[in-house]
Design an enzyme around this catalytic site. Structure first.
Site, PDB file in Angstrom:
ATOM      1  CG  HIS A   1     -13.833  20.047 -10.694  1.00 32.51           C
ATOM      2  ND1 HIS A   1     -13.802  19.141 -11.724  1.00 32.51           N
ATOM      3  CD2 HIS A   1     -12.565  20.076 -10.198  1.00 32.51           C
ATOM      4  CE1 HIS A   1     -12.588  18.644 -11.836  1.00 32.51           C
ATOM      5  NE2 HIS A   1     -11.805  19.212 -10.921  1.00 32.51           N
ATOM      6  CD  GLU A   2     -10.824  22.599  -8.083  1.00 33.91           C
ATOM      7  OE1 GLU A   2     -10.177  21.907  -7.265  1.00 33.91           O
ATOM      8  OE2 GLU A   2     -10.598  22.591  -9.306  1.00 33.91           O
ATOM      9  CG  HIS A  38     -10.372  17.729  -6.458  1.00 31.47           C
ATOM     10  ND1 HIS A  38     -10.006  16.488  -6.904  1.00 31.47           N
ATOM     11  CD2 HIS A  38     -10.309  18.565  -7.543  1.00 31.47           C
ATOM     12  CE1 HIS A  38      -9.729  16.560  -8.211  1.00 31.47           C
ATOM     13  NE2 HIS A  38      -9.913  17.804  -8.613  1.00 31.47           N
ATOM     14  CG  HIS A  59     -10.958  11.927  -3.118  1.00 29.01           C
ATOM     15  ND1 HIS A  59     -10.216  11.846  -4.271  1.00 29.01           N
ATOM     16  CD2 HIS A  59     -10.956  10.678  -2.603  1.00 29.01           C
ATOM     17  CE1 HIS A  59      -9.807  10.596  -4.435  1.00 29.01           C
ATOM     18  NE2 HIS A  59     -10.240   9.873  -3.439  1.00 29.01           N
TER      19      HIS A  59
HETATM   20 ZN   LIG Z   1      -9.834  18.639 -10.545  1.00 27.43          ZN
END
Ligand SMILES: [Zn+2]
Length: 719
Positions: free
Chosen positions: A511-512, A515, A518
């Site tokens: 998940h991280e 980011h 991104h």
């Molecule tokens: Zn998040």
């Protein structure tokens, strides 16, 4: 330029807390004057001037806590000068001399405050904590000085009014519109007394935010459950038993005993494995009553006051409620659309949760325990149901998820999808010896970014997992490559073994990292539109979508190996993981949705009257028909996302983003998990675009249509 978006992104999956500063000395007073008299402390301050490090990363090895405050003050002073230069120009305002100049202003301040907020979150000491308290209202005031400056707005507004006649690129137009909106949303159109009140509210909110965070930290650290009978550990995995034994020693207990704390990696396994119902009750209650004990760490008053101030501010700015104010700048647009989504998922989730409850109750009765299932029994019997139905032990799985293997797994995935490569760079300065630095290269071998990863829980790190950008990508003043960090609270290695992650911790890593991608794949002109500078209900989409790959058998085969034998994760375990993905989803969805409803309830208050948080929360839970055996994922007094983070009227964002991530992942499933065209489109339309276009437009460009909710409902087993 300081934008109104928060730099820190938290995951909804974990909330671990690891600080314990009980034994430390206070550093005493830190100056609170806003005016800098800092000539002597600026000398030799490594935060200022050029950073002569590889890739210009922050010189962490030379920074100490005392450097931040003077550097931030110097940054504010410099930013003020830059703003004066813009407003003092004789030439008529145009895009370059006003909007772009404003965008580039504050570079020194931004650079330092980004480093400060990252270090304060991951490696705080008394001096950084004290500094944070001083800095929060200082920055809030400085931001108000800019966005409530009539002279500055006059110039921005003039450019804005002429926007149709200017030959702007799409991104320039977006920057102009967003900049103009920031002024309007900050109250530039209010009269003098209203602006004064607005400043007071913002300053008070900034201070309350910090004290909420600090109280929660202190209260989390003040709790410990000491277990002296080995039988009470049940089937707790050896790696966690060792961790608990270390913790007891660290706390000065010279006995054969084990200490459990309210950090997620400690409390969750305890609730899952300890057969001692009374001990489970005690630690559960400790958690459920965090910062809610009427002592110095109590957060009831702060939460109530913050909701009240936000309602007042919304009214000043002409909005019905704080949620209306927040959502008018989000994909969701209005509270009604959020309620619609929450309700749509709530109904099937409750149905599933009731079935789950009955199964756990049955298991408990079979154990010979009389009476009803309680909240502290849920995880324990969930584990038993899991074993009975899926026949795998979640803790035994940890052996296949050694942290380095999972890290390399996500790197390998980024390589398959986007051609990225990761090279460890031990020559880069770090803020803590556990932090790892990597140079990230693009498919053509060119330098793309620097990525820091900081995996383990420690005293000086705040709870949870998050990403931030120490340096966002931009190219308006020459190419600036991004420097991003991923931070976690995974169990640290012990003398007996490495750090082994649970399935959900491994998911958090993916998940991280989403980011981080991104941030790293951002390809925009202006910093304030780069990477994760998107509406909050869009920003969890690129991160959550990465979680999808993790549990796919093909991806597991790439990285999940036994840490001792190197054996690949056995096919039958993978099958069981796949079969169990819908397991416990009723519970997980309910606890998340309940917190989302609570957030919306606090922020749809339309009159600025103080509420009694306890009664208020009870009423919200009664209203939605909450199950007695489940509490919201966060209760009012420890709901840091909304009272000490940037998620007020925004906790729903994870679900909103999940609609997109489930639907987007279908695009890969329809072709192949590593389909080159789909990955290229995902990079082009989503990951590289930052906030340069509205979220829905970006999504539709990628998918060719708007997102559909069915893949989400299907994934959670609600269809
Ligand atoms: Zn998040």
């Amino acid at each position: 330029m300081i934008r109104l978006t928060a730099a820190v992104l938290m995951t909804s999956l974990v909330f671990a807390c690891s600080q314990d500063n009980g034994g430390r000395q206070s550093v005493g007073m830190v100056e609170t004057s806003a005016e800098a008299d800092t000539a002597e402390v600026l000398d030799g301050n490594p935060l200022l001037g050029e950073w002569n490090t590889p890739f210009g990363v922050p010189p962490f090895d030379r920074i100490d806590g005392s450097h931040y405050l003077p550097a931030i003050r110097a940054g504010i002073a410099e930013h003020r000068k830059e703003i004066s230069a813009i407003t003092g120009r004789a030439e008529a305002p145009d895009f370059t001399n006003t909007v772009e100049a404003l965008e580039r202003s504050g570079a020194a301040l931004n650079r330092v405050s980004r480093v400060f907020s990252a270090v304060n979150a991951t490696n705080s000491d008394d001096i950084t904590k004290q500094t944070a308290k001083v800095v929060a209202p200082l920055l809030a005031g400085h931001q108000d000085d800019i966005f409530l400056s009539g002279d500055l707005f006059e110039r921005v507004d003039a450019v804005y009014e002429a926007r149709d006649s200017l030959e702007l690129t799409a991104e320039q137009r977006r920057l102009l519109e967003e900049t103009h909106k920031d002024f309007v949303r900050s109250g530039i159109n209010l009269d003098g007394p209203a602006q004064t009140r607005l400043r007071e509210i913002n300053a008070e909110l900034a201070t309350l935010n910090e004290s909420f965070r600090e109280n929660l930290l202190n209260d989390t650290n003040s709790f410990v459950l000491l277990v002296e009978d080995k039988a009470d550990l049940g089937d707790l995995p050896t790696s966690l038993v060792a961790l608990a034994a270390d913790e007891a020693k660290r706390r000065g207990h010279d006995c054969e005993c084990w200490a459990f704390t309210l950090q997620r990696p400690s409390i969750d396994p305890f609730l899952q494995y300890s057969p001692n119902r009374e001990l489970r009750r005690r630690i559960f209650q400790g958690y459920a009553m965090l910062s809610n004990n009427g002592d110095a760490n109590d957060n009831n008053a702060a939460a109530s006051r913050m909701a009240q101030l936000r309602a007042e501010r919304a009214a000043l700015l002409g909005f019905e409620t704080h949620a209306h104010y927040v959502l008018s700048d989000r994909m969701a647009e209005a509270p009604e659309l959020v309620s619609e989504l929450l309700d749509r998922v709530w109904v099937p989730a409750v149905k599933t949760a009731v079935e789950e409850r009955d199964a756990r109750q049955k298991m408990m009765s079979a154990d010979g325990i009389e009476g009803g299932l309680e909240a502290w029994d849920w995880r324990y019997y969930t584990e038993k149901v899991r074993k009975a139905n899926y026949d795998y032990d979640e803790e035994a799985l940890r052996a296949y998820f050694e942290v380095t293997a999972v890290r390399d797994g996500v790197f390998a995935l980024a390589n398959r999808l986007f051609g990225l490569t990761f090279e460890r760079r031990d020559d880069l300065p770090v803020w803590h010896p556990d932090q790892q630095a990597f140079e990230v290269k693009d498919a053509d071998g060119s330098h793309l970014a620097v990525l820091y990863m900081d995996f383990f829980a420690r005293e000086s790190k705040r709870s949870g997992a998050w990403m931030n950008a120490l340096r966002p990508q931009s190219k308006s003043g020459g190419m600036v490559t991004p420097v991003v960090t991923n931070n976690f609270n995974f169990p640290a290695p012990t003398a007996n073994g490495p750090s082994l992650l649970s399935l959900s911790e491994a998911e958090t890593l993916f998940h991280e990292f989403g980011h981080a991608l991104h941030g790293m794949l951002s390809d925009v002109t202006y910093e304030s539109l780069a990477g994760t500078s998107t509406p909050r209900d869009f920003v969890e989409f690129p991160s959550q979508v990465m979680e999808n790959w993790m549990k796919e058998p093909e991806v597991l085969a790439m990285f999940a190996r036994h840490y001792r034998t190197g054996e690949a994760i056995p096919g039958e375990i993978v099958e069981k993981i796949t079969a169990s993905t819908k397991f416990d989803q009723g519970f997980r969805t309910i606890e998340y949705l309940a917190a989302s409803y609570l957030d919306m309830a606090y922020h749809t208050l339309d009159s600025p009257e103080a509420v009694a948080t306890g009664t208020f929360e009870d009423a919200v839970m009664a209203d939605i028909g909450m199950l007695d055996e489940i509490i919201p994922r966060y209760r009012s007094t420890y709901f840091a996302h909304i009272f000490a983070g940037g998620y007020s009227a925004g906790y729903y964002s994870y679900l909103w983003s999940e609609v997109m991530d489930a639907d987007a992942f279908q695009a890969f499933k329809e072709t192949s998990l590593f389909d080159a065209d789909t990955a290229a489109r995902f990079r082009e339309h989503i990951l590289s675009k930052g906030g340069t276009r509205p979220g829905m437009e970006l999504y539709e460009n990628f998918r060719g249509r708007s997102p559909q909710i069915e893949p989400l409902l299907e994934r959670r087993g609600f269809l």
